[in-house]
Motif scaffolding. Structure first.
Motif, PDB file in Angstrom:
ATOM      1  N   PHE A  13     113.122 -14.892   8.290  1.00 53.37           N
ATOM      2  CA  PHE A  13     113.647 -15.766   7.226  1.00 53.37           C
ATOM      3  C   PHE A  13     113.611 -17.204   7.728  1.00 53.37           C
ATOM      4  O   PHE A  13     113.867 -17.461   8.898  1.00 53.37           O
ATOM      5  CB  PHE A  13     115.099 -15.400   6.884  1.00 53.37           C
ATOM      6  N   HIS A  14     113.324 -18.126   6.829  1.00 52.87           N
ATOM      7  CA  HIS A  14     113.284 -19.537   7.207  1.00 52.87           C
ATOM      8  C   HIS A  14     114.686 -20.128   7.066  1.00 52.87           C
ATOM      9  O   HIS A  14     114.927 -21.052   6.286  1.00 52.87           O
ATOM     10  CB  HIS A  14     112.272 -20.265   6.316  1.00 52.87           C
ATOM     11  N   GLY A  15     115.620 -19.555   7.783  1.00 52.20           N
ATOM     12  CA  GLY A  15     117.002 -20.011   7.763  1.00 52.20           C
ATOM     13  C   GLY A  15     117.815 -19.059   8.618  1.00 52.20           C
ATOM     14  O   GLY A  15     117.336 -17.967   8.959  1.00 52.20           O
ATOM     15  N   LEU A  40     113.703 -19.566  -5.817  1.00 53.33           N
ATOM     16  CA  LEU A  40     113.380 -20.998  -5.943  1.00 53.33           C
ATOM     17  C   LEU A  40     113.370 -21.657  -4.565  1.00 53.33           C
ATOM     18  O   LEU A  40     114.358 -21.575  -3.834  1.00 53.33           O
ATOM     19  CB  LEU A  40     114.417 -21.658  -6.855  1.00 53.33           C
ATOM     20  N   GLY A  41     112.265 -22.295  -4.221  1.00 53.63           N
ATOM     21  CA  GLY A  41     112.103 -22.815  -2.855  1.00 53.63           C
ATOM     22  C   GLY A  41     111.955 -21.641  -1.911  1.00 53.63           C
ATOM     23  O   GLY A  41     112.609 -21.548  -0.879  1.00 53.63           O
ATOM     24  N   CYS A  42     111.063 -20.726  -2.292  1.00 51.38           N
ATOM     25  CA  CYS A  42     111.000 -19.391  -1.664  1.00 51.38           C
ATOM     26  C   CYS A  42     110.382 -19.388  -0.267  1.00 51.38           C
ATOM     27  O   CYS A  42     110.593 -18.452   0.498  1.00 51.38           O
ATOM     28  CB  CYS A  42     110.194 -18.440  -2.549  1.00 51.38           C
ATOM     29  N   GLY A  43     109.592 -20.432   0.089  1.00 42.65           N
ATOM     30  CA  GLY A  43     108.827 -20.322   1.334  1.00 42.65           C
ATOM     31  C   GLY A  43     107.916 -19.111   1.247  1.00 42.65           C
ATOM     32  O   GLY A  43     107.141 -18.967   0.303  1.00 42.65           O
ATOM     33  N   VAL A  63     108.734 -19.507  -6.003  1.00 38.94           N
ATOM     34  CA  VAL A  63     108.240 -20.839  -6.344  1.00 38.94           C
ATOM     35  C   VAL A  63     108.421 -21.761  -5.144  1.00 38.94           C
ATOM     36  O   VAL A  63     109.526 -21.854  -4.597  1.00 38.94           O
ATOM     37  CB  VAL A  63     109.065 -21.379  -7.540  1.00 38.94           C
ATOM     38  N   ASP A  64     107.378 -22.424  -4.733  1.00 34.32           N
ATOM     39  CA  ASP A  64     107.488 -23.367  -3.612  1.00 34.32           C
ATOM     40  C   ASP A  64     106.297 -24.324  -3.685  1.00 34.32           C
ATOM     41  O   ASP A  64     105.364 -24.115  -4.465  1.00 34.32           O
ATOM     42  CB  ASP A  64     107.493 -22.613  -2.270  1.00 34.32           C
ATOM     43  N   LEU A  65     106.372 -25.375  -2.863  1.00 40.23           N
ATOM     44  CA  LEU A  65     105.266 -26.340  -2.809  1.00 40.23           C
ATOM     45  C   LEU A  65     104.383 -26.117  -1.584  1.00 40.23           C
ATOM     46  O   LEU A  65     103.311 -26.711  -1.497  1.00 40.23           O
ATOM     47  CB  LEU A  65     105.836 -27.768  -2.757  1.00 40.23           C
ATOM     48  N   VAL A  91     104.401 -24.602  -7.224  1.00 38.92           N
ATOM     49  CA  VAL A  91     104.890 -25.577  -8.211  1.00 38.92           C
ATOM     50  C   VAL A  91     106.277 -26.036  -7.752  1.00 38.92           C
ATOM     51  O   VAL A  91     106.951 -25.321  -6.990  1.00 38.92           O
ATOM     52  CB  VAL A  91     104.942 -24.926  -9.628  1.00 38.92           C
ATOM     53  N   SER A  92     106.691 -27.219  -8.193  1.00 40.93           N
ATOM     54  CA  SER A  92     108.020 -27.696  -7.796  1.00 40.93           C
ATOM     55  C   SER A  92     109.113 -26.905  -8.510  1.00 40.93           C
ATOM     56  O   SER A  92     108.978 -26.569  -9.689  1.00 40.93           O
ATOM     57  CB  SER A  92     108.168 -29.174  -8.134  1.00 40.93           C
ATOM     58  N   ALA A  93     110.188 -26.633  -7.797  1.00 46.39           N
ATOM     59  CA  ALA A  93     111.339 -25.954  -8.404  1.00 46.39           C
ATOM     60  C   ALA A  93     112.186 -26.939  -9.214  1.00 46.39           C
ATOM     61  O   ALA A  93     113.056 -26.523  -9.980  1.00 46.39           O
ATOM     62  CB  ALA A  93     112.192 -25.296  -7.317  1.00 46.39           C
ATOM     63  N   THR A  94     111.931 -28.228  -9.061  1.00 44.39           N
ATOM     64  CA  THR A  94     112.667 -29.240  -9.842  1.00 44.39           C
ATOM     65  C   THR A  94     112.196 -29.179 -11.289  1.00 44.39           C
ATOM     66  O   THR A  94     111.007 -29.386 -11.565  1.00 44.39           O
ATOM     67  CB  THR A  94     112.416 -30.653  -9.268  1.00 44.39           C
ATOM     68  N   CYS A 106     118.292 -18.773  -4.032  1.00 47.34           N
ATOM     69  CA  CYS A 106     118.082 -20.169  -3.630  1.00 47.34           C
ATOM     70  C   CYS A 106     118.626 -20.278  -2.209  1.00 47.34           C
ATOM     71  O   CYS A 106     119.824 -20.463  -1.999  1.00 47.34           O
ATOM     72  CB  CYS A 106     118.800 -21.119  -4.590  1.00 47.34           C
ATOM     73  N   LEU A 107     117.754 -20.088  -1.263  1.00 45.16           N
ATOM     74  CA  LEU A 107     118.174 -19.928   0.134  1.00 45.16           C
ATOM     75  C   LEU A 107     117.698 -21.120   0.954  1.00 45.16           C
ATOM     76  O   LEU A 107     116.501 -21.270   1.218  1.00 45.16           O
ATOM     77  CB  LEU A 107     117.587 -18.624   0.694  1.00 45.16           C
ATOM     78  N   GLY A 108     118.628 -21.979   1.288  1.00 47.33           N
ATOM     79  CA  GLY A 108     118.274 -23.178   2.052  1.00 47.33           C
ATOM     80  C   GLY A 108     117.410 -24.134   1.260  1.00 47.33           C
ATOM     81  O   GLY A 108     116.692 -24.950   1.850  1.00 47.33           O
ATOM     82  N   HIS A 111     118.032 -28.476  -2.281  1.00 44.44           N
ATOM     83  CA  HIS A 111     117.424 -29.804  -2.432  1.00 44.44           C
ATOM     84  C   HIS A 111     116.158 -29.745  -3.299  1.00 44.44           C
ATOM     85  O   HIS A 111     115.694 -30.769  -3.800  1.00 44.44           O
ATOM     86  CB  HIS A 111     117.063 -30.380  -1.056  1.00 44.44           C
ATOM     87  N   ALA A 112     115.593 -28.538  -3.466  1.00 44.79           N
ATOM     88  CA  ALA A 112     114.334 -28.380  -4.208  1.00 44.79           C
ATOM     89  C   ALA A 112     114.560 -28.321  -5.717  1.00 44.79           C
ATOM     90  O   ALA A 112     113.612 -28.378  -6.490  1.00 44.79           O
ATOM     91  CB  ALA A 112     113.612 -27.110  -3.757  1.00 44.79           C
ATOM     92  N   LEU A 113     115.829 -28.214  -6.135  1.00 50.38           N
ATOM     93  CA  LEU A 113     116.101 -27.965  -7.555  1.00 50.38           C
ATOM     94  C   LEU A 113     116.344 -29.222  -8.376  1.00 50.38           C
ATOM     95  O   LEU A 113     116.504 -29.144  -9.604  1.00 50.38           O
ATOM     96  CB  LEU A 113     117.297 -27.009  -7.701  1.00 50.38           C
TER      97      LEU A 113
HETATM   98  C1  SAM Z   1     114.498 -24.018   4.554  1.00 50.98           C
HETATM   99  S1  SAM Z   1     113.111 -23.546   3.591  1.00 50.98           S
HETATM  100  C2  SAM Z   1     113.745 -22.036   2.921  1.00 50.98           C
HETATM  101  C3  SAM Z   1     112.658 -21.086   2.477  1.00 50.98           C
HETATM  102  C4  SAM Z   1     113.122 -19.724   1.950  1.00 50.98           C
HETATM  103  N1  SAM Z   1     114.041 -19.850   0.838  1.00 50.98           N
HETATM  104  C5  SAM Z   1     113.742 -18.883   3.030  1.00 50.98           C
HETATM  105  O1  SAM Z   1     114.981 -18.796   3.090  1.00 50.98           O
HETATM  106  O2  SAM Z   1     112.994 -18.311   3.841  1.00 50.98           O
HETATM  107  C6  SAM Z   1     113.155 -24.678   2.239  1.00 50.98           C
HETATM  108  C7  SAM Z   1     111.975 -24.534   1.291  1.00 50.98           C
HETATM  109  O3  SAM Z   1     112.114 -25.424   0.188  1.00 50.98           O
HETATM  110  C8  SAM Z   1     110.797 -25.781  -0.196  1.00 50.98           C
HETATM  111  N2  SAM Z   1     110.830 -26.944  -1.095  1.00 50.98           N
HETATM  112  C9  SAM Z   1     111.177 -28.220  -0.838  1.00 50.98           C
HETATM  113  N3  SAM Z   1     111.069 -28.985  -1.943  1.00 50.98           N
HETATM  114  C10 SAM Z   1     110.642 -28.155  -2.943  1.00 50.98           C
HETATM  115  C11 SAM Z   1     110.370 -28.323  -4.341  1.00 50.98           C
HETATM  116  N4  SAM Z   1     110.536 -29.497  -4.942  1.00 50.98           N
HETATM  117  N5  SAM Z   1     109.980 -27.236  -5.048  1.00 50.98           N
HETATM  118  C12 SAM Z   1     109.836 -26.031  -4.473  1.00 50.98           C
HETATM  119  N6  SAM Z   1     110.084 -25.819  -3.166  1.00 50.98           N
HETATM  120  C13 SAM Z   1     110.480 -26.871  -2.409  1.00 50.98           C
HETATM  121  C14 SAM Z   1     110.100 -26.030   1.133  1.00 50.98           C
HETATM  122  O4  SAM Z   1     108.682 -26.027   0.998  1.00 50.98           O
HETATM  123  C15 SAM Z   1     110.624 -24.852   1.937  1.00 50.98           C
HETATM  124  O5  SAM Z   1     109.801 -23.729   1.839  1.00 50.98           O
END
Ligand code: SAM
Length: 252
Positions: A13-15, A40-43, A63-65, A91-94, A106-108, A111-113
């Motif tokens: 996990f990225h956290g 959302l911001g799934c990595g 969803v992630d960038l 795609v952006s989660a915003t 929404c894990l870590g 800020h992406a939302l």
């Molecule tokens: C700390 S990582 C967490 C990843 C994942 N949720 C996990 O727990 O393994 C934060 C993620 O937010 C993503 N992120 C940042 N801004 C974003 C945006 N506007 N839309 C989608 N994802 C975004 C980053 O690319 C990164 O993958």
């Protein structure tokens, strides 16, 4: 010809999140019988894949960038036989538009939302999550908070322009969740040991690469980055920044 350190291959996990905690959280979410999951911001969406494993028939959208991380998610999904139930969208989660989902992760990534700056981003993320979750569904929010107010020296060691106003105390995070239209069905926080495991895994690929490639032209820059990051944890946020996992239920 120079090589590169591999990227984050030593973490699931990225956290900060132990396998045992993840398993319990996933079991709790799977017990609600979700048909749809949105991450959302799934990595690379590892927890979403764990949930799809535990909830037969459920479909997930991550969803992630970060294209490389999304590709890792697709690869892992295919290897786990979940390729037809998991999609990873670049795609952006915003402002992301999607049918409300039974489980929203929404894990870590709060800020992406939204485009809001910390700490307002947490309230903005909670408002977005409230819209993304279907009636009777669940949100799993993994969010950082201050265990206590950081000292000026700790802040100086953390990251550029770190400020005490950047994160909320835990009680504030719970209160904001309620204000956003949720009940806090479950709240737990990770141990310092989980943080240490995450931080070690975060740097391990680079450390091992540096040991093997001391003469590489990129080595000095990579070593400096590793040193900065380790100091920011050990002399900055270790024991000061916590990570909470809140299971939130939307109020009808
Ligand atoms: C700390 S990582 C967490 C990843 C994942 N949720 C996990 O727990 O393994 C934060 C993620 O937010 C993503 N992120 C940042 N801004 C974003 C945006 N506007 N839309 C989608 N994802 C975004 C980053 O690319 C990164 O993958």
């Amino acid at each position: 010809m120079t090589s590169e350190p591999p990227r984050l291959t030593r973490m699931r996990f990225h956290g900060p999140l132990s396998d045992a905690r993840a398993k319990r959280l996933v079991a709790g979410l799977a017990a609600t019988g979700p048909a749809t999951v949105l991450d959302l911001g799934c990595g690379w969406g590892e927890l979403m894949l764990d949930l799809l494993d535990a909830a037969p028939g459920a479909k997930g959208t991550g969803v992630d960038l970060a294209a490389d991380d999304l590709e890792r998610g697709r690869r892992n999904a295919a290897e786990r036989g979940l390729g037809d139930r998991a999609e990873f969208v670049e795609v952006s989660a915003t402002g992301y538009e999607h049918e409300p989902a039974d489980v929203v992760l929404c894990l870590g990534s709060s800020h992406a939302l939204s485009d809001a700056t910390p700490p307002e981003h947490t309230a903005a993320a909670l408002a977005a999550l409230r819209k993304h979750v279907a009636p009777g569904g669940r949100v799993l929010l993994g969010e950082s908070y201050w265990e206590r107010t950081p000292t000026p020296v700790e802040l100086a060691n953390m990251w550029p322009d770190a400020s005490a106003g950047e994160l909320l105390p835990l009680a504030e995070l719970a209160t904001l969740s309620v204000a956003a239209g949720f009940r806090v069905a479950w709240l737990e926080t990770v141990t310092v040991g989980e943080w240490e495991e995450f931080e070690a895994a975060y740097l391990a690929d680079k450390e091992l690469w540096l040991a093997d490639n001391p003469g590489d032209p990129k080595a000095a820059e990579i070593a400096a980055g590793v040193e900065r990051h380790r100091r920011s944890f050990l002399a900055g946020y270790r024991g000061v920044m916590g990570q909470a996992y809140l299971t939130l239920v939307p109020v009808a």
